[in-house]
Scaffold this motif. Sequence first.
Motif, mmCIF file in Angstrom:
data_model
loop_
_atom_site.group_PDB
_atom_site.id
_atom_site.type_symbol
_atom_site.label_atom_id
_atom_site.label_comp_id
_atom_site.label_asym_id
_atom_site.label_seq_id
_atom_site.Cartn_x
_atom_site.Cartn_y
_atom_site.Cartn_z
ATOM 1 N N LEU A 1 0.829 -1.201 0.000
ATOM 2 C CA LEU A 1 0.000 0.000 0.000
ATOM 3 C C LEU A 1 0.865 1.253 0.000
ATOM 4 O O LEU A 1 1.868 1.327 0.737
ATOM 5 C CB LEU A 1 -0.902 0.024 1.238
ATOM 6 N N GLU A 2 0.483 2.211 -0.821
ATOM 7 C CA GLU A 2 1.072 3.539 -0.701
ATOM 8 C C GLU A 2 0.517 4.175 0.573
ATOM 9 O O GLU A 2 -0.503 3.750 1.121
ATOM 10 C CB GLU A 2 0.715 4.384 -1.919
ATOM 11 N N ARG A 3 1.194 5.229 1.039
ATOM 12 C CA ARG A 3 0.754 5.845 2.298
ATOM 13 C C ARG A 3 -0.679 6.364 2.216
ATOM 14 O O ARG A 3 -1.464 6.192 3.151
ATOM 15 C CB ARG A 3 1.723 6.974 2.672
ATOM 16 N N ASP A 4 -1.024 6.982 1.099
ATOM 17 C CA ASP A 4 -2.382 7.502 0.991
ATOM 18 C C ASP A 4 -3.401 6.366 0.876
ATOM 19 O O ASP A 4 -4.542 6.507 1.331
ATOM 20 C CB ASP A 4 -2.491 8.441 -0.211
ATOM 21 N N GLU A 5 -3.002 5.217 0.309
ATOM 22 C CA GLU A 5 -3.903 4.074 0.218
ATOM 23 C C GLU A 5 -4.185 3.507 1.603
ATOM 24 O O GLU A 5 -5.330 3.128 1.917
ATOM 25 C CB GLU A 5 -3.315 3.012 -0.700
ATOM 26 N N TYR A 6 -3.138 3.429 2.415
ATOM 27 C CA TYR A 6 -3.372 2.962 3.778
ATOM 28 C C TYR A 6 -4.279 3.926 4.530
ATOM 29 O O TYR A 6 -5.193 3.498 5.261
ATOM 30 C CB TYR A 6 -2.056 2.790 4.544
ATOM 31 N N GLN A 7 -4.057 5.217 4.368
ATOM 32 C CA GLN A 7 -4.873 6.200 5.072
ATOM 33 C C GLN A 7 -6.340 6.106 4.666
ATOM 34 O O GLN A 7 -7.237 6.346 5.479
ATOM 35 C CB GLN A 7 -4.342 7.615 4.795
#
Length: 418
Positions: free
Chosen positions: A207-213
């Motif tokens: 996951l990219e950071r924004d995807e995790y968020q």
Amino acid sequence: MASIRRREKKDGTATYQVRWLEGGRGGSWQDEIFGDEDSAKDFKRLVEAHGNKWPYGWVRGRGFVEPDDNPDDPPFLDFAARYIDRLTGIDDRTREDYHRDVRVHLAHLEHMRADGRALTATVGNITQDDVMDWVRREEAGQRDPDDPEKWLRRPADPKSIRNRHGLLFCIMQAAVEAEPQLRTKNPCRSTRLPRVDNHIQDEMTFLERDEYQRIAAEIKDLAARDLTDWLVGTGMRWGEATALQVRDVTLDAAIPTANVQRAWKRAPKGVKPAYYLGPPKTRKGRRIVALSPAQADMVRRLVTGMPPEAFVFRPLEGQAWHHGNFYNRKWKPAVAAAIAKGLPKRPRIHDLRHTHVAWLIAARIPLPAIQARLGHESIQTTVDRYGHLVRDLDSEITAAVEAAMGVPAPRAGLRAVG
């Protein structure tokens, strides 16, 4: 090469003698007698196919015979069961899983005679060809003859085949090392196994950071959100993070830490409770994980006023998180909601560990440091699983090559060769 000699008998009939040097040049002469030429020719081809040796299972003067009930060559399944029962250093659940692999998968191992007839596998009659035949059957699976749309045994994935072959290798090696020795060579030693990366679909999701968020924003339960942030922020396995106790964290040191000392283990079927606390997955799983200031603050909030044996992460209504409840009530709905809003991935809980590694590699943390943080027993595990992510250093690598090649070697006197 074997040869055939025709010998006339006084009654006008003939016999056919197959002769050959055992093992080739330098061996002793061997022979077998047949009453017809076709049988002699068939046997000659068998001898040559076996490297000028007696075909396995052939008894001189009798042909292929069923193996005797030889106590020195026990049935494979009996020997495998005894081997697993005597293993030390494993928990009851692992022992049960090994027994299941033998019953369900290794039970399909059989010895194929030169004449195409299958025999029950024994410790002594299993050959390298038999092991390869078993691997192919595991890959192909078995259709239901009455309904081709159904499977009696589904095809196994490459990783499962490798794991089962590893168990088979250990069983056969025990036969080689037994006293008295039950066989002289391990038939699994040169097996060509299917590649784990043959499948197009990757087992891991990063996951990219924004995807995790986007997923985290859908988790409304604070206790569940704390645990999710911890999993992606430390790379701990689920069983390690949910087994962490108040006594395992040190928050007043210059660098706060969490000491991984235990993990949840699944008990054998029928045993209650279904899970219990045991050691981490590997020897190096016992490790100290450094915490960021934000992680230390979160833990401090969670452990204040709690006894040493209390779990750091716990639901409001219970003493410890249960994986099934967390997955079905917290994680799965959050992922589904994020996908409905455009998230292009469907990660598992364990993918938070993979994501943690991807973030560390993107920050150029060396793989040995990542190995220690994850508790991998071998650096090879870290390299095999995550080495393909180390792409941010490509520019540095090409620059180093360019610098090394920047001063060209003398080229005077060179000429084209073609």
